[in-house]
Design an enzyme around this catalytic site. Sequence first.
Site, PDB file in Angstrom:
ATOM      1  N   LYS A 283       6.758   1.864  -3.673  1.00  0.00           N
ATOM      2  CA  LYS A 283       6.547   1.402  -2.298  1.00  0.00           C
ATOM      3  C   LYS A 283       7.336   0.137  -2.004  1.00  0.00           C
ATOM      4  O   LYS A 283       8.128   0.112  -1.083  1.00  0.00           O
ATOM      5  CB  LYS A 283       5.057   1.185  -2.039  1.00  0.00           C
ATOM      6  CG  LYS A 283       4.346   2.507  -1.753  1.00  0.00           C
ATOM      7  CD  LYS A 283       3.287   2.875  -2.723  1.00  0.00           C
ATOM      8  CE  LYS A 283       2.807   4.300  -2.502  1.00  0.00           C
ATOM      9  NZ  LYS A 283       1.664   4.634  -3.333  1.00  0.00           N
TER      10      LYS A 283
ATOM     11  N   ASP B 165      -5.189  -3.298  -7.530  1.00  0.00           N
ATOM     12  CA  ASP B 165      -4.120  -2.314  -7.338  1.00  0.00           C
ATOM     13  C   ASP B 165      -3.358  -2.756  -6.089  1.00  0.00           C
ATOM     14  O   ASP B 165      -3.853  -2.614  -4.976  1.00  0.00           O
ATOM     15  CB  ASP B 165      -4.739  -0.918  -7.151  1.00  0.00           C
ATOM     16  CG  ASP B 165      -3.700   0.143  -6.782  1.00  0.00           C
ATOM     17  OD1 ASP B 165      -2.504  -0.189  -6.661  1.00  0.00           O
ATOM     18  OD2 ASP B 165      -4.104   1.321  -6.611  1.00  0.00           O
TER      19      ASP B 165
ATOM     20  N   TRP C   1      -7.602   5.568  -2.972  1.00  0.00           N
ATOM     21  CA  TRP C   1      -7.107   5.094  -4.266  1.00  0.00           C
ATOM     22  C   TRP C   1      -8.193   4.374  -5.052  1.00  0.00           C
ATOM     23  O   TRP C   1      -8.222   4.438  -6.288  1.00  0.00           O
ATOM     24  CB  TRP C   1      -5.862   4.214  -4.088  1.00  0.00           C
ATOM     25  CG  TRP C   1      -4.706   5.023  -3.593  1.00  0.00           C
ATOM     26  CD1 TRP C   1      -4.119   4.936  -2.369  1.00  0.00           C
ATOM     27  CD2 TRP C   1      -4.012   6.087  -4.281  1.00  0.00           C
ATOM     28  NE1 TRP C   1      -3.111   5.870  -2.255  1.00  0.00           N
ATOM     29  CE2 TRP C   1      -3.026   6.585  -3.410  1.00  0.00           C
ATOM     30  CE3 TRP C   1      -4.145   6.662  -5.558  1.00  0.00           C
ATOM     31  CZ2 TRP C   1      -2.168   7.627  -3.764  1.00  0.00           C
ATOM     32  CZ3 TRP C   1      -3.286   7.697  -5.902  1.00  0.00           C
ATOM     33  CH2 TRP C   1      -2.319   8.165  -5.013  1.00  0.00           C
TER      34      TRP C   1
END
Length: 357
Positions: A193, A169, A101
């Site tokens: 999530k 993030d 990511w």
Amino acid sequence: MNRVYNFSSGPAQLPYDVLVKAQAEMLNYNNTGMSVMEMSHRSAAYKEIIESAEKNLRTLYNISDDYAVLFLQGGASLQFTMVPMNLKKTGSADFIDSGYWSQKAIKEAKKYINVNTVCSTKDENYNSLPKFDGIDFKGDYVYMTSNNTIYGTEFKNYPKTKDIPLVADMSSDILSRKIDVNDFGIIFAGAQKNIGPSGLCVAIVRKDLIGNAAENTPIMLDYKTHSESGSMYNTPPTYGIYVAGLVFEWMLSKGGVEAFEKINAEKAALIYDFIDNSDFYKNTIPAADRSLMNIVFKTGNEDLDKKFAKDAAAKGLVSLGGHRAVGGLRASIYNAMPIEGVKALVEFMKEFELANK
Ligand SMILES: *Cc1c(COP(=O)(O)O)cnc(C)c1O
């Protein structure tokens, strides 16, 4: 039909009580005679929903008025674009590269700014966290991914970046443990999530970082547009925000982030202790770098790993296959995974080991 324990990395299991509440309110929300999905986002009923979601998130993370709380679209991935577009000043930023990511964020940021990758564990396929101690950070901001969903690593400390805004993030560990929001310039997270349904992205943005986007920034990609309009410049993802609000309420009713931090540590320890005491399952991540949200493990035999995921699913423990980048197995145990689910997994791991050793 029985519900399963869903170990998916995302979209992930939601709290059962939240689903029951959403179900009860599905056809007639609070005597409005309609579902939240059918409701004008400008209505009084919806205004209350979005405002209380924001208020409850502020309470959970003790977020001061120096920060805007934004409900955005485009998932976490659109932030890979919005962050450089909104924060670009001199035109360079420091990136901590801890995996897939971060790499995606770097690739996108390179279209707008000079990216300095100041540390990386790419050489070891991200099996541990890069060390940022002693780095003299420079540039418009410092960027990091707090929890590496795919590799199962998680930063327990964040760099001290002084006057340089730290952007994190936190898609896969937001609200899982206590943090001081004041240490960050921007925190963002895709909801699917630890917060709610996919498509929604929650961003916590320090207000002085808003309003500096370049002139030709598309209006939807400017934080200012969303902060000025209370995340209502256009039709927001109304139902996702409603469910996120139910999750925030549920968390507060369970004792807030502090209570989840404690139980999350217990949950992860059950699995890691079992793995460390087994010579059948392996996790090679240094203990200090291990994620409490995504636990990766392997038997060392790919066919056996596949069999594990298949046999577990037959027992109602689903989505345990690892990401294709690392293979093996992965148990994602976000806030909504009850400790009973973790105990059931460990029991299954024991059984499987005995049967397949
Ligand atoms: C899942 C995930 C993303 C991607 O989120 P989308 O909402 O699908 O864009 C980004 N970063 C991290 C750390 C993730 O775990």
